[in-house]
Scaffold this motif. Structure first.
Motif, short mmCIF file in Angstrom:
data_model
loop_
_atom_site.label_atom_id
_atom_site.label_comp_id
_atom_site.label_asym_id
_atom_site.label_seq_id
_atom_site.Cartn_x
_atom_site.Cartn_y
_atom_site.Cartn_z
N CYS A 175 -2.28 9.44 -0.87
CA CYS A 175 -3.13 10.07 0.16
C CYS A 175 -2.43 11.27 0.78
O CYS A 175 -3.05 12.32 1.00
CB CYS A 175 -3.50 9.05 1.24
SG CYS A 175 -4.67 7.79 0.72
N VAL B 220 -0.37 3.93 -2.34
CA VAL B 220 -1.64 4.47 -1.87
C VAL B 220 -1.40 5.49 -0.76
O VAL B 220 -2.00 6.57 -0.74
CB VAL B 220 -2.57 3.34 -1.38
CG1 VAL B 220 -3.86 3.92 -0.80
CG2 VAL B 220 -2.88 2.37 -2.50
N LEU C 162 -4.63 8.92 -7.06
CA LEU C 162 -5.01 8.12 -5.89
C LEU C 162 -5.83 6.91 -6.32
O LEU C 162 -5.61 5.79 -5.82
CB LEU C 162 -5.80 8.99 -4.91
CG LEU C 162 -6.35 8.28 -3.67
CD1 LEU C 162 -5.23 7.65 -2.85
CD2 LEU C 162 -7.15 9.26 -2.81
N TYR D 287 -0.39 -4.21 -7.85
CA TYR D 287 0.83 -3.76 -7.18
C TYR D 287 2.06 -4.12 -8.01
O TYR D 287 2.18 -5.23 -8.51
CB TYR D 287 0.95 -4.41 -5.80
CG TYR D 287 2.26 -4.14 -5.13
CD1 TYR D 287 2.60 -2.85 -4.71
CD2 TYR D 287 3.18 -5.16 -4.91
CE1 TYR D 287 3.81 -2.59 -4.09
CE2 TYR D 287 4.39 -4.91 -4.29
CZ TYR D 287 4.70 -3.63 -3.89
OH TYR D 287 5.90 -3.38 -3.28
N ILE E 263 -4.93 2.86 -5.89
CA ILE E 263 -5.79 1.93 -5.15
C ILE E 263 -6.15 0.72 -6.00
O ILE E 263 -6.11 -0.43 -5.53
CB ILE E 263 -7.07 2.66 -4.68
CG1 ILE E 263 -6.71 3.71 -3.62
CG2 ILE E 263 -8.08 1.66 -4.11
CD1 ILE E 263 -7.89 4.57 -3.20
N TYR F 64 0.82 -1.21 0.00
CA TYR F 64 0.00 0.00 0.00
C TYR F 64 0.85 1.27 0.00
O TYR F 64 0.33 2.36 0.27
CB TYR F 64 -0.92 0.02 1.22
CG TYR F 64 -1.86 -1.16 1.30
CD1 TYR F 64 -2.89 -1.32 0.36
CD2 TYR F 64 -1.72 -2.13 2.28
CE1 TYR F 64 -3.75 -2.41 0.43
CE2 TYR F 64 -2.57 -3.22 2.35
CZ TYR F 64 -3.58 -3.35 1.42
OH TYR F 64 -4.43 -4.42 1.48
#
Length: 249
Positions: A135, A131, A207, A215, A211, A128
């Protein structure tokens, strides 16, 4: 001392990460001071906290200058110029309050430090990472625009009402909701709205990509230079070169 300071700034040893975490907490407190600034500006403690933060940033800049290989390399870093501008705004808060919104960039620097990567690795959430960075970019942008709108258009209002109106306008503009109950006056207001919408939409798209896309790891192919590959890739999809991607777990 130069080597030790460089390890403190870029190292991944436990002691270095603990100190980086402490510095990150201080950066968050600086952002909190920026957010609460409208409520504190008429209190005696405002200037005391303001100059204490200025002293801290001055110490950080001095340490960063020591770790740089040369003055040229020191002044080529984006955060050097950002921190210099922040330092000047802290030293002259009444004259340069319009640039106070740049203080939110301190949090952006945290998102690009080894601390975030190692913290996510420790928590098992390394997948993550993109991500989290996306953010952070959105949050930093929101606070920067809010600060600019507040200092440029709502600074004369009541502290709470002015800052909340600036935040409300920023979120409504970035999300393209456009209720129209708060409109920035003049040409500067229109240009601010246009820039906010364009950059805000771009950050939200980034963003969403972070998400929902699969990956991938950042590893440059030695032949074609492709930087992103599947975590379990054996060959480069672009040129077929045999890869040796290190395990990130």
């Amino acid at each position: 001392m130069q080597a030790r300071l460089r390890r403190l700034e870029e190292g991944r040893e436990p002691w270095a990460l603990r100190l980086q975490a402490l510095f990150a907490c201080i950066d968050l407190l600086i952002l909190a001071f920026f957010i609460l600034g409208p409520y504190l500006r008429d209190t005696p403690s405002y200037l005391l906290i303001d100059y204490a933060i200025a002293a801290w940033i001055g110490i950080e800049l001095s340490g960063r200058a020591v770790t740089s290989t040369s003055l040229g390399a020191f002044f080529k870093r984006i955060m050097t110029w950002i921190d210099l501008i922040i330092l000047v705004t802290l030293l002259f808060p009444d004259a340069l309050f319009n640039f106070a919104f740049l203080r939110a960039m301190r949090v952006w620097a945290v998102g690009n430090s080894p601390l975030v990567r190692e913290g996510l690795r420790w928590a098992g959430w390394l997948v993550y990472r993109d991500v989290v960075r996306a953010c952070i970019n959105v949050v930093v942008f929101l606070f920067m625009v809010t600060g600019f709108v507040y200092t440029s258009f709502f600074y004369g209002r009541d502290a709470g009402e002015g800052f909340v109106d600036a935040l409300y306008f920023t979120v409504a503009t970035v999300t393209t909701t456009g209720f129209g109950d708060i409109v920035l006056p003049g040409t500067l207001g229109k240009l601010t709205s246009v820039v906010t919408m364009i950059i805000g939409i771009s950050l939200f798209v980034r963003l969403a990509q972070a998400i929902f896309r699969p990956y991938k790891v950042a590893f440059s192919c030695p032949t074609c230079g492709l930087r992103r590959h599947d975590a379990d890739a054996v060959h480069c999809k672009a040129c077929g070169e045999l890869l040796n991607i290190p395990n990130e777990e």
